[in-house]
Each structure stands twice: as structure tokens, then as C-alpha cells.
Enzyme design. Structure first.
Site, PDB file in Angstrom:
ATOM      1  N   ASP A  46       0.845  -1.188   0.000  1.00  0.00           N
ATOM      2  CA  ASP A  46       0.000   0.000   0.000  1.00  0.00           C
ATOM      3  C   ASP A  46       0.885   1.243   0.000  1.00  0.00           C
ATOM      4  O   ASP A  46       1.769   1.383   0.840  1.00  0.00           O
ATOM      5  CB  ASP A  46      -0.881   0.010   1.246  1.00  0.00           C
ATOM      6  CG  ASP A  46      -1.689   1.293   1.350  1.00  0.00           C
ATOM      7  OD1 ASP A  46      -2.719   1.390   0.670  1.00  0.00           O
ATOM      8  OD2 ASP A  46      -1.270   2.200   2.095  1.00  0.00           O
ATOM      9  N   LYS A  64      -3.024   5.688  -4.184  1.00  0.00           N
ATOM     10  CA  LYS A  64      -4.156   6.595  -3.987  1.00  0.00           C
ATOM     11  C   LYS A  64      -3.994   7.890  -4.775  1.00  0.00           C
ATOM     12  O   LYS A  64      -2.894   8.400  -4.910  1.00  0.00           O
ATOM     13  CB  LYS A  64      -4.291   6.919  -2.497  1.00  0.00           C
ATOM     14  CG  LYS A  64      -4.514   5.680  -1.654  1.00  0.00           C
ATOM     15  CD  LYS A  64      -4.271   5.957  -0.193  1.00  0.00           C
ATOM     16  CE  LYS A  64      -4.124   4.674   0.580  1.00  0.00           C
ATOM     17  NZ  LYS A  64      -2.794   4.085   0.462  1.00  0.00           N
ATOM     18  N   HIS A  70      -7.710   9.234  -2.063  1.00  0.00           N
ATOM     19  CA  HIS A  70      -7.119   9.344  -0.732  1.00  0.00           C
ATOM     20  C   HIS A  70      -8.032  10.086   0.238  1.00  0.00           C
ATOM     21  O   HIS A  70      -8.141   9.731   1.398  1.00  0.00           O
ATOM     22  CB  HIS A  70      -5.764  10.035  -0.818  1.00  0.00           C
ATOM     23  CG  HIS A  70      -4.841   9.613   0.279  1.00  0.00           C
ATOM     24  ND1 HIS A  70      -3.490   9.700   0.150  1.00  0.00           N
ATOM     25  CD2 HIS A  70      -5.054   9.099   1.498  1.00  0.00           C
ATOM     26  CE1 HIS A  70      -2.910   9.259   1.260  1.00  0.00           C
ATOM     27  NE2 HIS A  70      -3.851   8.888   2.088  1.00  0.00           N
TER      28      HIS A  70
END
Length: 150
Positions: A75, A105, A136
Site C-alpha cells: 500500500d 491513492k 485518498h
């Protein structure tokens, strides 16, 4: 026997677990445990997060997580300013890209340039695709006068 029902919510997906607590924890705390999404794709339940990773070190953390620790979920985010290093770690790990579930993101400042922001992330990560691209924060950052930041 202690049983717990846990709900994990993913985009348009709900996965319910009704198992003894010890069994649930043992099965989901593995770096290789996955859930099946409604698209048929498998997504790891445990990811290496790269927020606040020190510059010059996140590449090695990603490489280690994939090659040695068995992680398959990574991530990152444009806002973390480490996508390039994350991409270097992905490549250095030697793990085939199709075996990695990569999440990044859309930055708040990029709501006015979505397609270019995606191209930028793909380029920084040095990958042809991203498995999960999230917004995000659901509110763009604005300049004075209400214009989106570019």
C-alpha cells in the site's frame, strides 16, 4: 466457544467472517491470507503500508516484505512521496508483478487531473497496472477562489 462476526467492507463488497476468534485471527494474520472480491480477484488481508517510510529505506522494506516475509499486498500513495522507491522495491524483489496486489491513492491536489495523476503513479511505480486505486480523501484541496490545484 467464543465466536465473533466481523465485517470488512471493501468497495461494493462485504466479507463476513463467523469463526471462532482464534481461528479467524490465525487465518487472517498470515501474510498469504486472501479474500476473494466480487470481481473474482484475490486480495491479501495483510498489506505492507509505506506511509511515513524513511526516504532511502522504503525500497528495501518493500523488497524484504515481498521476497523474505511473504507479503503480497503493498500500500502506497502519491501523497507519501515514495511511489518511485516502492516501484524499485517491487522490481528488486523478483516477485512476479501478477503475484502482488498493489494499492495506491489519488492525491487530494490531483482531483482536477485524474488521468494524468494515474499515468504519473504508473510511471513512478514502474508498473503497467495498479490493482486498487483509491481516492485518498474525498475532498479536493482548493486554492483561493475555489479552483482545483493542478
Amino acid at each position: 466457544m467464543l465466536t465473533r462476526c466481523l465485517l470488512r467492507r471493501f468497495t461494493n463488497l462485504r466479507v463476513y467472517y463467523t469463526k471462532p476468534l482464534q481461528t479467524f485471527l490465525a487465518s487472517t494474520m498470515s501474510t498469504t491470507a486472501t479474500v476473494q472480491l466480487n470481481t473474482g480477484a484475490s486480495m491479501p488481508v495483510l498489506f505492507l503500508g509505506t506511509w511515513k517510510s524513511q526516504p532511502g529505506k522504503v525500497e528495501y522494506a518493500v523488497e524484504y516484505a515481498l521476497k523474505t516475509a511473504g507479503y503480497r499486498g503493498i500500500d502506497t500513495a502519491t501523497d507519501y512521496e515514495n511511489e518511485k522507491e516502492v516501484g524499485q522495491g517491487l522490481a528488486a524483489s523478483g516477485v512476479p508483478r501478477e503475484d502482488i496486489f498493489l494499492t495506491t491513492k489519488l492525491d487530494n491536489r490531483d482531483h482536477g487531473r485524474i488521468e494524468q495523476a494515474l499515468r504519473d503513479s504508473l510511471s513512478s511505480l514502474n508498473t503497467p497496472y495498479i490493482d486498487l486505486w483509491l481516492m485518498h480523501w474525498p475532498a479536493p484541496m482548493l486554492k483561493e477562489g475555489g479552483k482545483l490545484t493542478n
